[in-house]
Each structure stands twice: as C-alpha cells, then as structure tokens.
Design a protein around this motif. Structure first.
Motif, PDB file in Angstrom:
ATOM      1  N   UNK A 102      -5.520   0.120   6.279  1.00 30.87           N
ATOM      2  CA  UNK A 102      -6.533   1.026   6.850  1.00 30.87           C
ATOM      3  C   UNK A 102      -6.804   2.190   5.903  1.00 30.87           C
ATOM      4  N   UNK A 103      -5.728   2.766   5.347  1.00 27.97           N
ATOM      5  CA  UNK A 103      -5.876   3.903   4.432  1.00 27.97           C
ATOM      6  C   UNK A 103      -6.601   3.503   3.157  1.00 27.97           C
ATOM      7  N   UNK A 104      -6.299   2.301   2.664  1.00 27.21           N
ATOM      8  CA  UNK A 104      -6.962   1.842   1.439  1.00 27.21           C
ATOM      9  C   UNK A 104      -8.463   1.645   1.662  1.00 27.21           C
TER      10      UNK A 104
ATOM     11  N   UNK B 118       4.800  15.715  -0.733  1.00 24.88           N
ATOM     12  CA  UNK B 118       5.683  14.718  -1.351  1.00 24.88           C
ATOM     13  C   UNK B 118       4.936  13.477  -1.778  1.00 24.88           C
ATOM     14  N   UNK B 119       3.975  13.067  -0.951  1.00 24.79           N
ATOM     15  CA  UNK B 119       3.229  11.862  -1.323  1.00 24.79           C
ATOM     16  C   UNK B 119       2.267  12.088  -2.474  1.00 24.79           C
ATOM     17  N   UNK B 120       1.554  13.237  -2.443  1.00 25.92           N
ATOM     18  CA  UNK B 120       0.575  13.491  -3.498  1.00 25.92           C
ATOM     19  C   UNK B 120       1.256  13.669  -4.831  1.00 25.92           C
TER      20      UNK B 120
ATOM     21  N   UNK C 169      -0.047   7.402   3.088  1.00 20.62           N
ATOM     22  CA  UNK C 169      -0.813   8.214   2.126  1.00 20.62           C
ATOM     23  C   UNK C 169      -1.235   7.332   0.950  1.00 20.62           C
ATOM     24  N   UNK C 170      -2.520   7.372   0.634  1.00 18.90           N
ATOM     25  CA  UNK C 170      -3.027   6.580  -0.487  1.00 18.90           C
ATOM     26  C   UNK C 170      -3.940   7.455  -1.340  1.00 18.90           C
TER      27      UNK C 170
ATOM     28  N   UNK D 187      -5.772  10.356   0.862  1.00 18.46           N
ATOM     29  CA  UNK D 187      -6.121  10.087   2.258  1.00 18.46           C
ATOM     30  C   UNK D 187      -4.833   9.760   3.002  1.00 18.46           C
ATOM     31  N   UNK D 188      -4.593  10.508   4.085  1.00 18.60           N
ATOM     32  CA  UNK D 188      -3.421  10.242   4.920  1.00 18.60           C
ATOM     33  C   UNK D 188      -3.818   9.760   6.294  1.00 18.60           C
ATOM     34  N   UNK D 189      -3.097   8.771   6.800  1.00 19.24           N
ATOM     35  CA  UNK D 189      -3.345   8.209   8.128  1.00 19.24           C
ATOM     36  C   UNK D 189      -2.056   8.316   8.945  1.00 19.24           C
TER      37      UNK D 189
END
Length: 526
Positions: A72-74, A140-142, A169-170, A183-185
């Motif tokens: 979904x995030x992608x 942390x993700x970014x 997170x993508x 983009x975070x879901x």
C-alpha cells in the motif's frame, strides 16, 4: 511351646515388612507418581511447542500484514511521486495539496488508520486523518540507510492506547527519481491480535485435551504393563516372606518385567533349596544338641556317683561309731539289772545316736538322688551347711578345720540344689586332698553387687603355674594315676555356667588355692 527356628525369623521379617507397608501407604502410589512425572514432562513439552507455534504463527500474520502495508505504501508513494511538480519543493502549496489529496484517498482504504508524508527534513507534509492521534516519529526510518540510499521500505510495530499498530515507511521520489521525503502508513493489528488470541485459546484447549488423553491412556498402560506386574511381584514377595515357597510368578512379558519374574522364580527355587538344607541341618543340630545334653547329664551323674563313692567310705566310718555305741547300750539294757532312771538315760542316748546316723545317711542319699532339672531360689547358708555336714563325716577331714564366714544378708540364687551341692562337695574334697588331710579351709560367702560369691580357700601347697591354665580342661588332673578322672572341675565349671555364673581359681605360688563361684543374685521379692 516349641518355636521353629526357621519360622521365627520369617515371622519377624513379615512384621517388619508390614510395618514398612503401613508407613508407605499414605503416599502416592507408583502409578500416580509416574503419571504425574509424565504429565508434567508432556505438558511442559506441549506448552513449549505451542509457544513456538504461536510465535511462528504471530510472526507469519505480522509479516503478511507488513507485506500488505508495504505494498500500500509503495503504491501510494508512486502515486504521490507521479503527481509532484519537479521544480517545486515538497513543502510547496501545490505539492502539499496534491500529497494531501492522495493521502486522503489512501486513508479511506480498509485497514489503514493514518497516512503520513514527511520531507527529507522530517517536516510533516500531510497527516490524514489528523484525529488518528499524534503522528509517529519517522526519523529512524527516514534516516535508515536502506530507506534513503537503497529506497527500501522499513516497518515496525508500535504500541498505542488503541492497541498495537504496524508502521510502514517507504521513500518518496519524484518523476526524476530524486528522494524528496517518505510516506508512512499506520495499520492497526486488531485483526492479527484477534487471530493470535483465537490461536492461543485453541492451543490451551489442545493442551487440556492432550493432558486428559495422556492421563487416561497413561493410566491404562501403566496399570497394565507396570503396576499390575509389580503388584503381583509384591504379593508373591509377601507370601515368600510368610514362608510360602510355592508362590511363583506366571508373568511372561518380553521385557524387563518378564526378566524380573524369571529371576524371582529362580530365587524362590534357590531359597526353597536352601531352606530344605537349613531344616535338615537344624534337625541334625537339634539331635546333636540332645545327644550332647544327654552326654553332659551322663557325665554329671557319673561324677556325682564318683563323689558319692568318695563320701561313702567316710560315711561308713561315721556310722560305725554310733552303731557300736547303740549296740553297747542295748546289751546293757538287755542284762535287766539297771534301774529305770538309767534305762531312760540309755534310751535317750540310743535315740540321739540313731538320729545322728539317720542325718548322715539322709545327707548322703540327698546327694546321690536323681533330681529334676528345675532351677529354684536357694538360700546360700543352708546349701553350705549341708555340704559341710557331708564332708565333716569323712576321715580325711579329722585334721582339717573348716572356717565358715557367711554374710547374714546374702540374697538367694537361682539354681538346682543337688548340682550346687555337688559342686561345693567336690571343691571341699579337692581342698582336703590338696592339704593331705591337715590344714584349714576358709569358706566365705558374700554379696558383690549383682552377684553372690562363694570362696573355698585351702592352706595347701597351691597349684603350679603350668597346671593352672589347664585346670578346667576335661581329663586334666594333678593327682596320680588311678586317683582321679580329670572331669570333676570341668563338670563343676559347666554346672556353674549353666546357672549363668562362673567358676574361677587363683593360686599364688606356695600359698594355697582359692576357688570362687560367682552366681547372679536373684532379684528381691516384694
């Protein structure tokens, strides 16, 4: 009542076994002990396996949810990236509006609680819906090398007041491929947690059913394969303890229980063989003991008759003098020329001499008479007085003085009167022989604690140190050939030992000999 010497230990062993069975009867039986151990081991094993299965199942469910969130995030990142103006920053009003529109469309999808878009500076561009709660920290993700450098998705599970949630997170790139943000879901894990809880309930039910099945099947198998054979062996063992050597086992399982039953049967046969041999040996020992006892009684009777023979010569001389006096008195009375007063005096003298003869003969008959082997309580003073009367009639005692010192408070002893008199007479005669008919005999009786001591001491030359250790051996004698059998002192020692006492001797060189009879004092009667 006679007691079988083989049966007595068997009864004692059975009583000990019965006491042990009563002590152990309060605990759990072998069946329940083994079931408890197996149940605990099985339950722990099943719980560990169930825990592993639950963890694996949880991991798979979370992984599936994460894969869905990543997809979904992608798609959302591609949609937003395609709509961005390349020459404008992500925070420009145009791009912000387009990001908000795409985020709003994605947030309406089932299973998504919030969509968050940030730029490379971690500034929030859009958070839809805003009322979903505070936007999570995406740093942390970014900052993750895979997100920034390799454009790889990143996900984690967070806890919130509403429950656990999945954060995916993508990276967000524009049409040129430049990374402009992320983009975070946020996706709730309620469905996953519900499925995990259902799996846990199913596992608990499975464990309960398995435990019940294990108990039932284990109870049946243990009872049939182990407990019943062991109980059969225990019953056979108890019968064996009671002396039943026909209690063999008919168990034939092809395992260790069967081997144990075979070994038990072999042991029973061996014990039966040993018991038969033991019974035959006991019977042989009983017969030998009876023969030895009869031989001992025969020796005692023979030595008693020998003692009576030694006394008889002196008694005959002792009787001769009173008889001569009686005959003379009778002849005087027969002459008829005596006055009545003289006749009465002669009759009184005749009566006195006849009583003297009667007493001497009665003592000799009492000594020689066979008696029952029953021990009774005897006073020491009358016993010694009777022995002194017997020996004083002997010619060899004319030059011997008997000095008697008797404790007036002597306790009684438990013995046979005739045999004790035989011992005392034998010791007195031996003392007279040792002194050659001249000297003094000291006869003492005293109390020494729990014993009564009777000492016969002579003033003869004593016993040589070489002969002293062998004095109580059968057929050993210090007298010349034909003057003694060598059995007198050995039999005297045997008689005294039979009454629970002992016969001892001490003889300092040249100072005479002292024989001591030590007998247990009888308890005082209330």
């Amino acid at each position: 009542m006679d007691v079988d010497p083989v049966e007595a230990p068997t009864g004692a062993a059975e009583r000990r076994l019965e006491g042990l069975r009563r002590e152990r009867s309060g605990g759990l039986g072998l069946r329940w002990q083994v079931l408890a151990v197996l149940s605990v081991v099985a339950l722990v094993t099943i719980m560990l396996i169930g825990l592993v299965v639950l963890k694996l199942n949880e991991r798979d469910l979370v992984r599936q949810k994460a894969d869905s969130g990543v997809a979904v995030a992608a798609v959302l990142a591609q949609t937003i990236g395609a709509s961005l103006e390349v020459d404008s920053p992500l925070s420009s009003p145009v791009n912000r509006a387009r990001v908000a529109q795409a985020a709003t469309m994605s947030a309406s999808l089932t299973g998504i609680s919030q969509v968050v878009v940030v730029d490379v500076d971690m500034a929030t561009i859009a958070a839809v819906p805003e009322e979903a709660g505070q936007s999570p920290d995406l740093s942390p993700g970014v900052e993750h090398a895979m997100v920034i450098g390799e454009r790889s998705p990143w996900w984690t599970i967070n806890a919130s007041p509403q429950g656990r949630e999945l954060l995916v997170l993508t990276p967000l790139g524009d049409r040129t491929g430049r990374i402009v943000g992320a983009v975070g879901v946020r996706m709730p894990l309620d469905e996953v947690d519900a499925r995990i809880a259902a799996s846990q309930r199913t596992m608990l039910l499975y464990i309960a059913v398995d435990a019940l099945a294990l108990l039932l099947v284990g109870y049946f198998l243990l009872t049939r394969l182990i407990v019943r054979p062991i109980e059969a062996i225990a019953r056979a063992t108890r019968r064996l303890a009671r002396g039943d050597f026909g209690s063999t086992l008919s168990l034939r399982p092809n395992n260790e229980i069967g081997l144990l039953a075979d070994d038990f049967n072999a042991m029973v046969r061996q014990l039966q063989s040993h018991r038969q041999r033991l019974e035959s040996q006991v019977e042989a020992l009983r017969r030998a003991n009876e023969e030895l006892a009869e031989a001992q009684r025969s020796l005692i009777r023979s030595e008693k008759l020998a003692t009576v023979g030694r006394l008889a010569a002196g008694v005959a001389h002792e009787i001769g003098n009173p008889l001569s006096a009686v005959i003379g008195y009778v002849e005087l009375i027969q002459d008829g020329d005596l006055d009545p007063e003289t006749c009465r005096d002669l009759m009184a003298r005749i009566d006195n001499e006849l009583h003297r003869i009667d007493g001497t003969l009665r003592d000799l008959l009492d000594t020689s008479r066979a008696e029952l082997q029953t021990q009774t309580l005897l006073g020491v003073q009358p016993l010694l007085a009777s022995a002194i009367r017997l020996v004083e009639a002997q010619p060899r005692f004319r030059g011997i003085a008997i000095d008697a010192h008797l404790d007036p408070d002597l306790p009684a002893v438990e013995a046979t009167e005739g045999r004790m008199q035989q011992v005392l007479v034998n010791l007195l005669l031996n003392a007279a022989d040792a002194m050659g008919g001249q000297g003094q005999i000291h006869l003492r009786a005293l109390s020494a604690g729990a014993e009564v001591l009777i000492e016969v001491e002579d003033t003869g030359p004593g016993i040589s140190p070489e002969a002293l250790p062998h004095l109580f051996e059968p057929f050993f004698t210090t007298q010349g050939p034909g003057e003694g059998t060598g059995l007198g002192l050995a039999i005297c020692q045997s008689i005294v030992a039979g009454f629970g006492g002992r016969l001892e001797v001490r003889s300092p060189p040249g100072q005479g000999a002292t024989f001591t009879i030590a007998l247990p004092a009888a308890p005082a009667r209330p």
